[in-house]
Design a protein around this motif. Structure first.
Motif, mmCIF file in Angstrom:
data_model
loop_
_atom_site.group_PDB
_atom_site.id
_atom_site.type_symbol
_atom_site.label_atom_id
_atom_site.label_comp_id
_atom_site.label_asym_id
_atom_site.label_seq_id
_atom_site.Cartn_x
_atom_site.Cartn_y
_atom_site.Cartn_z
ATOM 1 N N VAL A 192 0.873 -1.176 0.000
ATOM 2 C CA VAL A 192 0.000 0.000 0.000
ATOM 3 C C VAL A 192 0.906 1.221 0.000
ATOM 4 O O VAL A 192 1.628 1.462 0.968
ATOM 5 C CB VAL A 192 -0.926 0.030 1.248
ATOM 6 N N GLU A 193 0.872 1.994 -1.081
ATOM 7 C CA GLU A 193 1.773 3.139 -1.166
ATOM 8 C C GLU A 193 1.205 4.191 -2.115
ATOM 9 O O GLU A 193 0.588 3.870 -3.130
ATOM 10 C CB GLU A 193 3.159 2.694 -1.636
ATOM 11 N N PRO A 194 1.410 5.462 -1.791
ATOM 12 C CA PRO A 194 0.976 6.528 -2.693
ATOM 13 C C PRO A 194 1.927 6.658 -3.881
ATOM 14 O O PRO A 194 3.144 6.489 -3.739
ATOM 15 C CB PRO A 194 1.021 7.778 -1.820
ATOM 16 N N ASP A 195 1.366 6.918 -5.052
ATOM 17 C CA ASP A 195 2.184 7.258 -6.209
ATOM 18 C C ASP A 195 1.622 8.542 -6.813
ATOM 19 O O ASP A 195 0.834 9.236 -6.159
ATOM 20 C CB ASP A 195 2.252 6.106 -7.217
ATOM 21 N N LYS A 196 1.965 8.880 -8.028
ATOM 22 C CA LYS A 196 1.527 10.140 -8.618
ATOM 23 C C LYS A 196 0.030 10.151 -8.929
ATOM 24 O O LYS A 196 -0.572 11.212 -9.099
ATOM 25 C CB LYS A 196 2.312 10.450 -9.891
ATOM 26 N N HIS A 197 -0.592 8.978 -8.982
ATOM 27 C CA HIS A 197 -2.011 8.881 -9.324
ATOM 28 C C HIS A 197 -2.914 8.802 -8.094
ATOM 29 O O HIS A 197 -3.994 9.367 -8.069
ATOM 30 C CB HIS A 197 -2.237 7.661 -10.212
ATOM 31 N N GLY A 198 -2.469 8.086 -7.076
ATOM 32 C CA GLY A 198 -3.300 7.903 -5.884
ATOM 33 C C GLY A 198 -2.680 6.908 -4.931
ATOM 34 O O GLY A 198 -1.464 6.723 -4.899
ATOM 35 N N LEU A 199 -3.522 6.247 -4.148
ATOM 36 C CA LEU A 199 -3.051 5.265 -3.179
ATOM 37 C C LEU A 199 -3.119 3.883 -3.832
ATOM 38 O O LEU A 199 -4.175 3.273 -3.943
ATOM 39 C CB LEU A 199 -3.903 5.295 -1.911
ATOM 40 N N PHE A 200 -1.962 3.405 -4.260
ATOM 41 C CA PHE A 200 -1.857 2.147 -5.006
ATOM 42 C C PHE A 200 -1.820 0.967 -4.052
ATOM 43 O O PHE A 200 -1.214 1.024 -2.979
ATOM 44 C CB PHE A 200 -0.582 2.173 -5.854
ATOM 45 N N ILE A 201 -2.487 -0.129 -4.443
ATOM 46 C CA ILE A 201 -2.397 -1.360 -3.675
ATOM 47 C C ILE A 201 -2.079 -2.519 -4.621
ATOM 48 O O ILE A 201 -2.507 -2.542 -5.777
ATOM 49 C CB ILE A 201 -3.676 -1.644 -2.853
ATOM 50 N N ALA A 202 -1.295 -3.453 -4.124
ATOM 51 C CA ALA A 202 -1.022 -4.693 -4.833
ATOM 52 C C ALA A 202 -1.011 -5.805 -3.799
ATOM 53 O O ALA A 202 -0.533 -5.610 -2.674
ATOM 54 C CB ALA A 202 0.320 -4.628 -5.559
ATOM 55 N N ALA A 203 -1.572 -6.957 -4.154
ATOM 56 C CA ALA A 203 -1.686 -8.028 -3.165
ATOM 57 C C ALA A 203 -1.478 -9.399 -3.781
ATOM 58 O O ALA A 203 -1.824 -9.645 -4.941
ATOM 59 C CB ALA A 203 -3.060 -7.966 -2.495
ATOM 60 N N ASP A 204 -0.911 -10.279 -2.975
ATOM 61 C CA ASP A 204 -0.781 -11.693 -3.296
ATOM 62 C C ASP A 204 -1.873 -12.428 -2.520
ATOM 63 O O ASP A 204 -1.835 -12.492 -1.289
ATOM 64 C CB ASP A 204 0.612 -12.180 -2.870
ATOM 65 N N LEU A 205 -2.855 -12.953 -3.240
ATOM 66 C CA LEU A 205 -3.990 -13.613 -2.591
ATOM 67 C C LEU A 205 -3.859 -15.135 -2.656
ATOM 68 O O LEU A 205 -4.825 -15.847 -2.934
ATOM 69 C CB LEU A 205 -5.295 -13.167 -3.251
ATOM 70 N N SER A 206 -2.674 -15.633 -2.358
ATOM 71 C CA SER A 206 -2.425 -17.074 -2.479
ATOM 72 C C SER A 206 -2.292 -17.792 -1.140
ATOM 73 O O SER A 206 -2.145 -19.025 -1.122
ATOM 74 C CB SER A 206 -1.142 -17.312 -3.290
ATOM 75 N N LYS A 207 -2.336 -17.052 -0.033
ATOM 76 C CA LYS A 207 -1.900 -17.634 1.229
ATOM 77 C C LYS A 207 -2.996 -18.318 2.045
ATOM 78 O O LYS A 207 -2.718 -18.858 3.111
ATOM 79 C CB LYS A 207 -1.229 -16.558 2.091
ATOM 80 N N SER A 208 -4.236 -18.297 1.575
ATOM 81 C CA SER A 208 -5.316 -18.975 2.295
ATOM 82 C C SER A 208 -6.422 -19.326 1.311
ATOM 83 O O SER A 208 -6.501 -18.774 0.207
ATOM 84 C CB SER A 208 -5.879 -18.093 3.417
ATOM 85 N N ASP A 209 -7.286 -20.244 1.721
ATOM 86 C CA ASP A 209 -8.409 -20.636 0.869
ATOM 87 C C ASP A 209 -9.329 -19.450 0.588
ATOM 88 O O ASP A 209 -9.790 -19.266 -0.539
ATOM 89 C CB ASP A 209 -9.202 -21.765 1.525
#
Length: 213
Positions: free
Chosen positions: A97-114
């Motif tokens: 979760v980090e701000p960039d020039k466009h907005g508050l960017f999020i990236a996630a790895d959704l592999s760790k649970s069912d």
């Protein structure tokens, strides 16, 4: 009018949460077959926070590009509709979760649970496409002429969430709480202007009546 100290705010944004196809030219921020990314908020992009059913006034909000300079993002989590299982989190490297020039960017790895993998399938198939986030406001400014609040400092971010509907009921509740004082002030100002107009019309009618004599 500033929000109450430590009152948690919710905003459901009209920005897309998406997975990336395997042949995408975009680089993944986290290497995973269950990767999603999007924006929890955008900068300098006014959106309607709440519409007053009494007079139709639209109260808007803007996030300043400098709002996240001192924000506490020590261990943000990702959830679905702000509740239930933790799908990813910053402390174990599955969430960015980090701000960039466009907005508050999020990236996630959704592999760790069912449950996380289930949510990935929903995003990947286009069933879930929107983002929301929970935070507290550190500072804000209000423009009475445009009915626009600018959030100049976000104190803390608690979670980012994939949401089932673009309009989150929590957004409506927290928006009303944030704007209660502003709405009341605007209504009083409108009532004062109407009263002044009625007095002016009454005075004009009396003057015209006297001239008619």
């Amino acid at each position: 009018m500033p929000a109450k100290p430590n009152e948690r705010q919710y905003r459901a944004m009209q920005v897309v949460l998406r997975s990336l196809p395997t042949d995408s030219e975009r680089e993944k921020r986290i290497e995973s077959d269950y990767y999603v990314e999007g924006y929890a908020s955008t900068f300098n992009d006014p959106y309607v926070l709440w519409q007053d059913p009494w007079d139709g006034t639209e109260y808007r909000e803007i996030i300043s590009p400098d709002a996240f300079v001192e924000t506490d993002m020590s261990d943000v989590i990702m959830q679905f509709d702000h509740c239930g299982d933790v799908l990813a989190r910053m402390s174990n490297g599955t969430l960015i979760v980090e701000p960039d020039k466009h907005g508050l960017f999020i990236a996630a790895d959704l592999s760790k649970s069912d449950s996380a993998r289930k949510r990935f399938e929903e995003v990947d198939n286009g069933l879930v496409t929107r983002m929301s986030w929970a935070f507290t406001i550190g500072a804000s400014e209000y423009d009475r002429d445009t009915h626009t609040t600018t959030i100049t400092r976000v104190k803390k971010i608690y979670d980012v969430s994939a949401v089932s509907l673009p309009a989150d009921p929590n957004t409506e509740i927290s928006a009303r709480n944030l704007l209660n004082g502003v709405i009341e002030q605007s209504r009083k100002e409108l009532a004062r202007r109407k009263a002044a107009l009625l007095r002016a019309k009454a005075c004009l009618a009396i003057t015209n009546a006297k001239k008619g004599k």
